[in-house]
Scaffold this motif. Sequence first.
Motif, PDB file in Angstrom:
ATOM      1  N   ALA A  54      28.300 -35.698  29.524  1.00  0.00           N
ATOM      2  CA  ALA A  54      29.643 -35.871  28.964  1.00  0.00           C
ATOM      3  C   ALA A  54      29.529 -36.966  27.921  1.00  0.00           C
ATOM      4  N   PHE A  77      36.121 -46.897  37.793  1.00  0.00           N
ATOM      5  CA  PHE A  77      34.895 -46.406  37.146  1.00  0.00           C
ATOM      6  C   PHE A  77      34.946 -46.673  35.643  1.00  0.00           C
ATOM      7  N   ARG A  78      36.092 -46.389  35.051  1.00  0.00           N
ATOM      8  CA  ARG A  78      36.206 -46.603  33.596  1.00  0.00           C
ATOM      9  C   ARG A  78      36.085 -48.084  33.278  1.00  0.00           C
ATOM     10  N   ASP A 128      31.767 -39.429  27.040  1.00  0.00           N
ATOM     11  CA  ASP A 128      32.605 -40.639  27.086  1.00  0.00           C
ATOM     12  C   ASP A 128      31.865 -41.979  27.031  1.00  0.00           C
ATOM     13  N   GLN A 158      40.825 -32.216  31.796  1.00  0.00           N
ATOM     14  CA  GLN A 158      40.733 -32.321  33.251  1.00  0.00           C
ATOM     15  C   GLN A 158      41.963 -31.652  33.881  1.00  0.00           C
ATOM     16  N   SER A 216      30.228 -33.147  33.307  1.00  0.00           N
ATOM     17  CA  SER A 216      31.482 -33.658  33.872  1.00  0.00           C
ATOM     18  C   SER A 216      32.602 -33.637  32.846  1.00  0.00           C
ATOM     19  N   TYR A 238      40.035 -42.530  39.023  1.00  0.00           N
ATOM     20  CA  TYR A 238      38.841 -42.884  38.234  1.00  0.00           C
ATOM     21  C   TYR A 238      38.967 -44.259  37.583  1.00  0.00           C
ATOM     22  N   LYS A 249      37.466 -30.642  38.268  1.00  0.00           N
ATOM     23  CA  LYS A 249      37.607 -32.086  38.074  1.00  0.00           C
ATOM     24  C   LYS A 249      39.027 -32.366  37.615  1.00  0.00           C
ATOM     25  N   LYS A 277      43.213 -37.644  29.527  1.00  0.00           N
ATOM     26  CA  LYS A 277      42.246 -36.547  29.616  1.00  0.00           C
ATOM     27  C   LYS A 277      42.895 -35.253  30.127  1.00  0.00           C
ATOM     28  N   LYS A 328      36.274 -32.864  42.504  1.00  0.00           N
ATOM     29  CA  LYS A 328      36.383 -34.298  42.265  1.00  0.00           C
ATOM     30  C   LYS A 328      37.806 -34.646  41.871  1.00  0.00           C
ATOM     31  N   VAL A 370      35.341 -40.726  44.665  1.00  0.00           N
ATOM     32  CA  VAL A 370      35.290 -41.476  43.403  1.00  0.00           C
ATOM     33  C   VAL A 370      35.632 -42.956  43.592  1.00  0.00           C
ATOM     34  N   SER A 371      35.556 -43.666  42.469  1.00  0.00           N
ATOM     35  CA  SER A 371      35.672 -45.121  42.498  1.00  0.00           C
ATOM     36  C   SER A 371      36.963 -45.609  43.147  1.00  0.00           C
ATOM     37  N   TYR A 429      29.662 -43.930  46.570  1.00  0.00           N
ATOM     38  CA  TYR A 429      29.141 -45.288  46.371  1.00  0.00           C
ATOM     39  C   TYR A 429      28.679 -45.877  47.695  1.00  0.00           C
ATOM     40  N   TYR A 472      32.950 -35.403  45.144  1.00  0.00           N
ATOM     41  CA  TYR A 472      32.730 -36.754  44.641  1.00  0.00           C
ATOM     42  C   TYR A 472      33.811 -37.683  45.191  1.00  0.00           C
ATOM     43  N   ASP A 515      35.604 -37.380  26.681  1.00  0.00           N
ATOM     44  CA  ASP A 515      34.406 -36.652  27.105  1.00  0.00           C
ATOM     45  C   ASP A 515      33.905 -35.696  26.027  1.00  0.00           C
TER      46      ASP A 515
HETATM   47  C1  PBG Z   1      33.066 -39.224  32.921  1.00  0.00           C
HETATM   48  C2  PBG Z   1      33.091 -39.434  34.393  1.00  0.00           C
HETATM   49  C3  PBG Z   1      34.134 -40.073  35.091  1.00  0.00           C
HETATM   50  C4  PBG Z   1      33.711 -40.169  36.428  1.00  0.00           C
HETATM   51  C5  PBG Z   1      32.453 -39.567  36.515  1.00  0.00           C
HETATM   52  N1  PBG Z   1      32.089 -39.102  35.238  1.00  0.00           N
HETATM   53  C6  PBG Z   1      35.393 -40.667  34.608  1.00  0.00           C
HETATM   54  C7  PBG Z   1      36.333 -39.848  33.833  1.00  0.00           C
HETATM   55  O1  PBG Z   1      36.284 -38.611  33.804  1.00  0.00           O
HETATM   56  O2  PBG Z   1      37.170 -40.466  33.183  1.00  0.00           O
HETATM   57  C8  PBG Z   1      34.501 -40.832  37.506  1.00  0.00           C
HETATM   58  C9  PBG Z   1      33.756 -41.318  38.700  1.00  0.00           C
HETATM   59  C10 PBG Z   1      34.491 -42.266  39.557  1.00  0.00           C
HETATM   60  O3  PBG Z   1      35.675 -42.589  39.353  1.00  0.00           O
HETATM   61  O4  PBG Z   1      33.854 -42.738  40.522  1.00  0.00           O
HETATM   62  N2  PBG Z   1      32.803 -37.997  32.428  1.00  0.00           N
END
Ligand code: PBG
Length: 330
Positions: A120, A209-210, A122, A226, A170, A206, A200, A222, A253, A278-279, A318, A276, A130
């Motif tokens: 991706a 993560f960002r 980003d 998404q 992604s 997310y 996704k 997004k 995800k 995620v964060s 994680y 996934y 992305d």
């Molecule tokens: C980017 C990507 C993201 C995550 C994984 N790959 C963030 C987004 O799409 O903005 C998120 C992972 C997470 O939050 O743990 N392509």
Amino acid sequence: MNLPIRPRRNRRTPAIRSLVRETVLTPADFILPLFLHEDEVDTPIASMPGVTRWSLAGLVKEAGEAHALGVPAVVLFPKIEDPLKTPDAAECSNDEGLVPRAIRALKAAHPTLCVITDVALDPYNSDGHDGLVRRDERGELQILNDETIGVLCEQALCHVRAGADIVSPSDMMDGRVGALRDALDAAGFDQVSILSYSAKYASAFYGPFRGALDSAPKEGDKKTYQMDPGNAREAVREILLDEAEGADMVMVKPAGPYLDIIAKVRESTTLPVAAYQVSGEYLMIESAAAAGWVDGKAIALESLTGIKRAGADMILTYYAKRAAEWLKDR
Ligand code: PBG
């Protein structure tokens, strides 16, 4: 009471409970997401307590420790330095870039470790989207689908030249799985798998993560690529399309708030299903545990069990390394 049927008999002792347990977590279920940067030092990530942005040396060590605990795979997320971020995201296919160097180092140190890469734009693109971005006549930002796909193919080829085992798009552009399969096969990489982020969602989970990668979109959101969190049938549509385009594995995800989607997807395809955690899911557990409000280890393992029980064959988390340790002394 005259009660011939007593479900509690199957819960009477730990031994009986272990015999009848339907879902058992193992370290082999986990994929460890790892953040990396150009720096020589390992830096704690402020937006994700307990998670580190690794130097190349730190990355190799951490991946080795997780692998030794039985975690089969890692997935890489680079923090790209600001001067290298451009509108065309050209750095994403630089053979001497951070990710290909990391892949080579990981495969040299740990030949049996499965190395997965995120495909991706980003982290590389100055717009933080992305895909490639263009402003239309009305001044609105458009995320370009077909133009992006060629760049994603270059990015994936760069990763597999360096030795990646699996590429994982992604980006949620339409048609990217088929295009990636064609590009990989044409270059002789017919043994490289595609793990597609098929369903996704455009998720607030997310956010941390960002922050970790400084990769939030500079403008807009997004939601044109998404998925809408209200949609479930659409997830099946995306999964079936990716399967038809040649995906080897599909992903849902986020995971925890989308267990119904995992279950639905599990019934809709015979492909392996990844989920996934995620964060934001991680951070909610970690912050409640840090405050002393919940037992973090118990909640993390229960959440992971729920994700597997819903139908996930593998979980990006994680917690991968820590959970592998916890499972060892259980
Ligand atoms: C980017 C990507 C993201 C995550 C994984 N790959 C963030 C987004 O799409 O903005 C998120 C992972 C997470 O939050 O743990 N392509």
